[in-house]
Scaffold this motif. Structure first.
Motif, PDB file in Angstrom:
ATOM      1  N   HIS A   2     -18.960  16.825 -11.653  1.00 38.07           N
ATOM      2  CA  HIS A   2     -18.571  16.324 -12.840  1.00 38.07           C
ATOM      3  C   HIS A   2     -19.521  16.122 -13.752  1.00 38.07           C
ATOM      4  O   HIS A   2     -19.985  14.914 -13.892  1.00 38.07           O
ATOM      5  CB  HIS A   2     -17.754  15.171 -12.575  1.00 38.07           C
ATOM      6  N   SER A   3     -19.813  16.917 -14.595  1.00 39.05           N
ATOM      7  CA  SER A   3     -21.316  16.930 -15.311  1.00 39.05           C
ATOM      8  C   SER A   3     -21.079  16.105 -16.638  1.00 39.05           C
ATOM      9  O   SER A   3     -21.868  15.183 -17.028  1.00 39.05           O
ATOM     10  CB  SER A   3     -21.736  18.185 -15.852  1.00 39.05           C
ATOM     11  N   GLU A   4     -19.697  15.924 -16.913  1.00 38.76           N
ATOM     12  CA  GLU A   4     -19.395  15.080 -18.342  1.00 38.76           C
ATOM     13  C   GLU A   4     -19.728  13.635 -17.805  1.00 38.76           C
ATOM     14  O   GLU A   4     -20.515  12.672 -18.629  1.00 38.76           O
ATOM     15  CB  GLU A   4     -18.151  15.215 -18.939  1.00 38.76           C
ATOM     16  N   ALA A   5     -19.273  13.046 -16.741  1.00 39.10           N
ATOM     17  CA  ALA A   5     -19.518  11.766 -16.267  1.00 39.10           C
ATOM     18  C   ALA A   5     -21.109  11.495 -16.160  1.00 39.10           C
ATOM     19  O   ALA A   5     -21.489  10.399 -16.496  1.00 39.10           O
ATOM     20  CB  ALA A   5     -19.009  11.453 -14.907  1.00 39.10           C
ATOM     21  N   TYR A   6     -21.922  12.295 -15.810  1.00 41.23           N
ATOM     22  CA  TYR A   6     -23.180  11.986 -15.767  1.00 41.23           C
ATOM     23  C   TYR A   6     -23.982  12.318 -17.005  1.00 41.23           C
ATOM     24  O   TYR A   6     -25.251  12.124 -16.805  1.00 41.23           O
ATOM     25  CB  TYR A   6     -23.893  12.501 -14.344  1.00 41.23           C
ATOM     26  N   ALA A   7     -23.182  12.864 -17.909  1.00 43.28           N
ATOM     27  CA  ALA A   7     -24.067  12.631 -19.121  1.00 43.28           C
ATOM     28  C   ALA A   7     -23.701  11.590 -20.189  1.00 43.28           C
ATOM     29  O   ALA A   7     -24.274  11.210 -20.811  1.00 43.28           O
ATOM     30  CB  ALA A   7     -23.625  14.265 -20.141  1.00 43.28           C
ATOM     31  N   TYR A   8     -22.362  11.231 -19.864  1.00 45.43           N
ATOM     32  CA  TYR A   8     -21.859  10.018 -20.352  1.00 45.43           C
ATOM     33  C   TYR A   8     -22.833   8.727 -19.951  1.00 45.43           C
ATOM     34  O   TYR A   8     -23.066   7.944 -20.790  1.00 45.43           O
ATOM     35  CB  TYR A   8     -20.439   9.624 -19.885  1.00 45.43           C
ATOM     36  N   LEU A   9     -23.135   8.692 -18.736  1.00 47.74           N
ATOM     37  CA  LEU A   9     -23.892   7.428 -18.174  1.00 47.74           C
ATOM     38  C   LEU A   9     -25.316   7.284 -19.087  1.00 47.74           C
ATOM     39  O   LEU A   9     -25.174   5.955 -19.677  1.00 47.74           O
ATOM     40  CB  LEU A   9     -24.415   7.861 -16.685  1.00 47.74           C
ATOM     41  N   PRO A  10     -26.169   8.230 -18.975  1.00 43.93           N
ATOM     42  CA  PRO A  10     -27.305   7.871 -19.958  1.00 43.93           C
ATOM     43  C   PRO A  10     -26.935   7.773 -21.339  1.00 43.93           C
ATOM     44  O   PRO A  10     -27.695   7.139 -22.224  1.00 43.93           O
ATOM     45  CB  PRO A  10     -28.234   9.368 -19.803  1.00 43.93           C
TER      46      PRO A  10
ATOM     47  N   TYR B 174     -36.488  10.989 -17.424  1.00 42.99           N
ATOM     48  CA  TYR B 174     -35.553  11.050 -16.149  1.00 42.99           C
ATOM     49  C   TYR B 174     -34.089  10.797 -16.521  1.00 42.99           C
ATOM     50  O   TYR B 174     -33.121  11.607 -16.135  1.00 42.99           O
ATOM     51  CB  TYR B 174     -35.969   9.702 -15.376  1.00 42.99           C
ATOM     52  N   SER B 175     -33.845  10.078 -17.343  1.00 44.28           N
ATOM     53  CA  SER B 175     -32.414   9.593 -17.751  1.00 44.28           C
ATOM     54  C   SER B 175     -31.852  10.724 -18.598  1.00 44.28           C
ATOM     55  O   SER B 175     -30.586  11.044 -18.619  1.00 44.28           O
ATOM     56  CB  SER B 175     -31.999   8.027 -18.340  1.00 44.28           C
ATOM     57  N   ARG B 176     -32.769  11.184 -19.518  1.00 49.08           N
ATOM     58  CA  ARG B 176     -31.930  12.176 -20.517  1.00 49.08           C
ATOM     59  C   ARG B 176     -31.872  13.601 -19.840  1.00 49.08           C
ATOM     60  O   ARG B 176     -30.927  14.391 -20.131  1.00 49.08           O
ATOM     61  CB  ARG B 176     -32.864  12.383 -21.710  1.00 49.08           C
ATOM     62  N   TYR B 177     -32.748  14.073 -19.061  1.00 46.49           N
ATOM     63  CA  TYR B 177     -32.849  15.364 -18.526  1.00 46.49           C
ATOM     64  C   TYR B 177     -32.501  15.623 -16.981  1.00 46.49           C
ATOM     65  O   TYR B 177     -31.587  16.124 -16.711  1.00 46.49           O
ATOM     66  CB  TYR B 177     -34.174  15.881 -18.888  1.00 46.49           C
ATOM     67  N   LEU B 178     -33.192  14.601 -16.320  1.00 41.85           N
ATOM     68  CA  LEU B 178     -32.941  14.795 -14.857  1.00 41.85           C
ATOM     69  C   LEU B 178     -31.634  14.174 -14.226  1.00 41.85           C
ATOM     70  O   LEU B 178     -30.982  14.834 -13.525  1.00 41.85           O
ATOM     71  CB  LEU B 178     -34.099  14.294 -13.903  1.00 41.85           C
ATOM     72  N   LEU B 179     -31.368  12.933 -14.799  1.00 43.90           N
ATOM     73  CA  LEU B 179     -30.099  12.390 -14.115  1.00 43.90           C
ATOM     74  C   LEU B 179     -28.942  13.036 -14.454  1.00 43.90           C
ATOM     75  O   LEU B 179     -27.946  13.165 -13.402  1.00 43.90           O
ATOM     76  CB  LEU B 179     -30.123  10.805 -14.855  1.00 43.90           C
ATOM     77  N   PRO B 180     -28.781  13.541 -15.647  1.00 41.73           N
ATOM     78  CA  PRO B 180     -27.447  14.077 -15.882  1.00 41.73           C
ATOM     79  C   PRO B 180     -27.122  15.420 -15.195  1.00 41.73           C
ATOM     80  O   PRO B 180     -26.095  15.706 -14.688  1.00 41.73           O
ATOM     81  CB  PRO B 180     -27.287  14.594 -17.380  1.00 41.73           C
ATOM     82  N   ARG B 181     -28.250  16.094 -14.813  1.00 37.99           N
ATOM     83  CA  ARG B 181     -28.325  17.305 -14.200  1.00 37.99           C
ATOM     84  C   ARG B 181     -28.026  17.078 -12.458  1.00 37.99           C
ATOM     85  O   ARG B 181     -26.887  17.636 -11.903  1.00 37.99           O
ATOM     86  CB  ARG B 181     -29.504  18.360 -14.202  1.00 37.99           C
ATOM     87  N   LEU B 182     -28.768  16.258 -12.122  1.00 34.20           N
ATOM     88  CA  LEU B 182     -28.462  15.763 -10.677  1.00 34.20           C
ATOM     89  C   LEU B 182     -27.223  15.357 -10.382  1.00 34.20           C
ATOM     90  O   LEU B 182     -26.456  15.373  -9.540  1.00 34.20           O
ATOM     91  CB  LEU B 182     -29.642  14.799 -10.385  1.00 34.20           C
ATOM     92  N   GLY B 183     -26.794  14.327 -11.438  1.00 36.14           N
ATOM     93  CA  GLY B 183     -25.430  13.695 -11.145  1.00 36.14           C
ATOM     94  C   GLY B 183     -24.317  14.778 -11.394  1.00 36.14           C
ATOM     95  O   GLY B 183     -23.324  14.729 -10.310  1.00 36.14           O
ATOM     96  N   GLY B 184     -24.593  15.555 -12.230  1.00 32.69           N
ATOM     97  CA  GLY B 184     -23.373  16.611 -12.487  1.00 32.69           C
ATOM     98  C   GLY B 184     -23.508  17.429 -11.263  1.00 32.69           C
ATOM     99  O   GLY B 184     -22.227  17.964 -10.756  1.00 32.69           O
ATOM    100  N   TRP B 185     -24.420  17.815 -10.915  1.00 33.78           N
ATOM    101  CA  TRP B 185     -24.637  18.817  -9.676  1.00 33.78           C
ATOM    102  C   TRP B 185     -23.952  18.114  -8.184  1.00 33.78           C
ATOM    103  O   TRP B 185     -23.086  18.727  -7.779  1.00 33.78           O
ATOM    104  CB  TRP B 185     -25.917  19.356  -9.409  1.00 33.78           C
ATOM    105  N   LEU B 186     -24.511  16.926  -8.128  1.00 36.05           N
ATOM    106  CA  LEU B 186     -23.919  16.356  -7.074  1.00 36.05           C
ATOM    107  C   LEU B 186     -22.371  15.674  -6.987  1.00 36.05           C
ATOM    108  O   LEU B 186     -21.797  15.766  -5.965  1.00 36.05           O
ATOM    109  CB  LEU B 186     -24.885  15.045  -6.541  1.00 36.05           C
ATOM    110  N   SER B 187     -21.952  15.356  -8.079  1.00 34.53           N
ATOM    111  CA  SER B 187     -20.629  14.983  -8.293  1.00 34.53           C
ATOM    112  C   SER B 187     -19.478  16.003  -8.919  1.00 34.53           C
ATOM    113  O   SER B 187     -18.413  15.721  -8.487  1.00 34.53           O
ATOM    114  CB  SER B 187     -20.615  13.942  -9.375  1.00 34.53           C
TER     115      SER B 187
END
Ligand SMILES: C[S@@+](CC[C@H](N)C(=O)[O-])C[C@H]1O[C@@H](n2cnc3c(N)ncnc32)[C@H](O)[C@@H]1O
Length: 230
Positions: free
Chosen positions: A176-184, A161-174
């Motif tokens: 700002h893909s870098e921010a939600y790659a940075y989180l995990p 979830y945190s490596r694959y789903l969260l960055p994609r979902l976070g990047g898509w919704l925000s």
């Protein structure tokens, strides 16, 4: 490093709260309530919240008799917090401050709190040292931060979830893909559990406790600046 982090949070400030709720499946409200309970603070305590962002932990502490000061080095995040505090008529004071150089006198707070902030600061030891410095003797530090869940089934599921789903979902919704790659990325390398307890010990904290929640997705840490003479 600090400027990049600040700019990144400024870029997502407007969507940060919604993303928190979506990506944690609403659990972050529960984690914050548990953090307030775990702090064990009396209602009149004066609390300094670091890396306060949009002030959700400060709001969870507000509404008591004491004083809450919310600080962050990102103006755009704090501005959202200010609006929320005004909307809830929560008596919170706000100040721009870098967690590594706090503009407060020694021993000036009963408690220092920080949620999902310490993994972002440039030097963890410096920030912990500052938390210790501004706490009065006998004061309490309470930290909510991500862990790295283990376990034969939940561990791999969470990592997926945190490596694959969260960055994609976070990047898509925000947007700002870098921010939600940075989180995990930062959550995966944060020294959670006994390593964080050791980092607190090295800054002279005592009575250090760590409590995993949601299978170790997050930890609540509580520690004390010892009373003079302890
Ligand atoms: C993931 S957000 C957490 C915000 C809030 N505490 C929460 O629980 O939602 C991290 C926050 O830490 C702030 N931050 C990062 N490094 C900082 C530093 N050195 N000093 C102060 N704030 C910092 C960022 O601006 C951002 O608002």
């Amino acid at each position: 490093m600090g400027e990049t982090v600040k700019d990144m949070f400024a870029a997502i400030a407007g969507r940060y709260d919604r993303l928190n709720s979506v990506l944690s499946l609403g659990l972050h409200h529960y984690w914050r309530r548990r953090t307030v309970t775990a702090s064990g603070l009396r209602r009149s305590a004066t609390i300094l919240d670091l890396c306060s962002g949009t002030a959700d932990l400060a709001l969870a502490f507000a509404g008591r008799d004491g004083r809450v000061v919310a600080t962050d080095f990102c103006d755009a995040m704090l501005a959202r917090g200010r609006c929320k505090a005004a909307r809830h008529r929560a008596p919170i004071a706000f100040a721009l401050a870098d967690a590594q150089r706090l503009p407060f006198r020694d021993a000036s707070f009963d408690a220092v709190s920080v949620a999902f902030g310490l993994r972002n600061v440039g030097c963890l030891a410096t920030a912990l040292g500052e938390m210790y410095r501004v706490l009065r003797p006998g004061g309490v530090a309470v930290v909510l931060e991500f862990g790295q869940p283990q376990g034969a089934v939940f561990g791999p599921l969470y990592r997926f979830y945190s490596r694959y789903l969260l960055p994609r979902l976070g990047g898509w919704l925000s947007g700002h893909s870098e921010a939600y790659a940075y989180l995990p990325r930062t959550a995966a390398v944060f020294p959670a559990g006994v390593r964080f307890m050791q980092a607190m010990r090295e800054q002279n904290f005592t009575d250090i406790q760590a409590r995993p929640l949601t299978g170790g997705v997050v930890y609540i840490y509580r520690a004390v600046r010892p009373d003079r003479g302890d």
